[in-house]
Write an enzyme that holds these catalytic residues in place. Structure first.
Site, PDB file in Angstrom:
ATOM      1  N   SER A 143       0.849  -1.188   0.000  1.00 45.35           N
ATOM      2  CA  SER A 143       0.000   0.000   0.000  1.00 45.35           C
ATOM      3  C   SER A 143       0.884   1.235   0.000  1.00 45.35           C
ATOM      4  O   SER A 143       1.951   1.251   0.638  1.00 45.35           O
ATOM      5  CB  SER A 143      -0.895   0.030   1.242  1.00 45.35           C
ATOM      6  OG  SER A 143      -1.541   1.291   1.361  1.00 45.35           O
ATOM      7  N   TYR A 157      -1.655   0.317  10.311  1.00 44.80           N
ATOM      8  CA  TYR A 157      -1.770  -0.227   8.955  1.00 44.80           C
ATOM      9  C   TYR A 157      -0.535   0.108   8.133  1.00 44.80           C
ATOM     10  O   TYR A 157       0.030  -0.762   7.454  1.00 44.80           O
ATOM     11  CB  TYR A 157      -3.018   0.334   8.285  1.00 44.80           C
ATOM     12  CG  TYR A 157      -3.200  -0.103   6.852  1.00 44.80           C
ATOM     13  CD1 TYR A 157      -3.571  -1.406   6.545  1.00 44.80           C
ATOM     14  CD2 TYR A 157      -3.015   0.793   5.793  1.00 44.80           C
ATOM     15  CE1 TYR A 157      -3.738  -1.813   5.234  1.00 44.80           C
ATOM     16  CE2 TYR A 157      -3.184   0.398   4.482  1.00 44.80           C
ATOM     17  CZ  TYR A 157      -3.547  -0.908   4.203  1.00 44.80           C
ATOM     18  OH  TYR A 157      -3.712  -1.311   2.902  1.00 44.80           O
TER      19      TYR A 157
END
Length: 248
Positions: A143, A157
């Site tokens: 990501s 995250y």
């Protein structure tokens, strides 16, 4: 007539029943690969995808496995290799996200993110290595939040996705003498059921890209298809952003 670039290759994709994962499965089959993919809970999306692709003549297998569970991750890889007769391509796509400030982050959600986003990648890759021959391909789906955090609540995250990028670089060193490449694809704002390209949040994300729009799952799958193919053999240990300029 030209041959599809992945004809005869056998691919394994985690989290392949929906969104980006399903589009990766579609792309790999279009390019000629036989594909096994995992799904975590309901089989409805997985069954629909298998029916769609096998109707077009592709060899596709769906395997239920929870990416947070080490034993299930290991067993799913071994089953895929047995059913397909080996593995040539591994795509670590399964992932989870949870937003919260560190001081409010639930312990169970922390453990879940670590288990899926880091543990799932590790156990899948480690198990697959015994089935991969020289010249195989591993693609991790990370990501852009490993590099840029657009707002509060994404620190945990982002940490997990930073770990994926580091693991990619290290494993490229470990497997280089076998001609196995491993690369990390980092999506930015991509239109999926979980992250639709409309609404207040989408407006914020569009504003910080250079193109003012979301990308599609096909944008990610196109790069995965290239990295899985024969023309990418000198690309390894790389992190490649597909983000419409989100990180520039």
């Amino acid at each position: 007539m030209s041959t599809a670039p992945l004809t005869g290759r056998r691919a394994y994709v985690t989290g392949g029943s929906r969104g980006i994962g399903a589009e990766i499965v579609r792309r790999l089959t279009t390019d000629g690969a036989a594909v096994a993919f995992t799904y975590s809970a309901s089989s409805a999306h997985a069954d629909k995808l298998v029916a769609e692709l096998t109707a077009d003549g592709a060899k596709v297998l769906a395997i239920q496995a929870d990416a947070a569970d080490r034993e299930q991750s290991v067993a799913a890889v071994d089953r895929a290799a047995a059913e397909l007769g080996g593995l040539d391509i591994v795509v670590n796509n399964a992932g989870a996200v949870y937003w919260a400030a560190v001081e409010d982050f639930p312990a169970e959600e922390f453990e879940r993110l670590m288990a899926i986003n880091i543990g799932g990648v590790f156990w899948t890759t480690r198990t697959a290595m015994k089935h991969l021959g020289d010249g195989a391909r591993i693609v991790n789906i990370g990501s852009v939040n490993a590099d840029r955090i657009p707002g509060p609540g994404l620190s945990v995250y982002g940490m997990t996705k930073g770990a994926v990028a580091s693991f990619t670089r290290g494993l490229a060193r470990d497997l280089g003498d076998r001609g196995i490449t491993i690369n990390n694809v980092q999506p930015g704002p991509i239109d999926t059921d979980m992250n639709p390209d409309e609404g207040d949040f989408a407006a914020i994300m569009k504003a910080v890209t250079t193109q003012g729009r979301y990308g599609s799952a096909a944008d990610i799958a196109a790069l995965v298809g290239f990295l899985a193919g024969p023309e990418s053999g000198y690309i390894t240990g790389a992190t490649l952003n597909v983000d419409g300029g989100f990180t520039v």
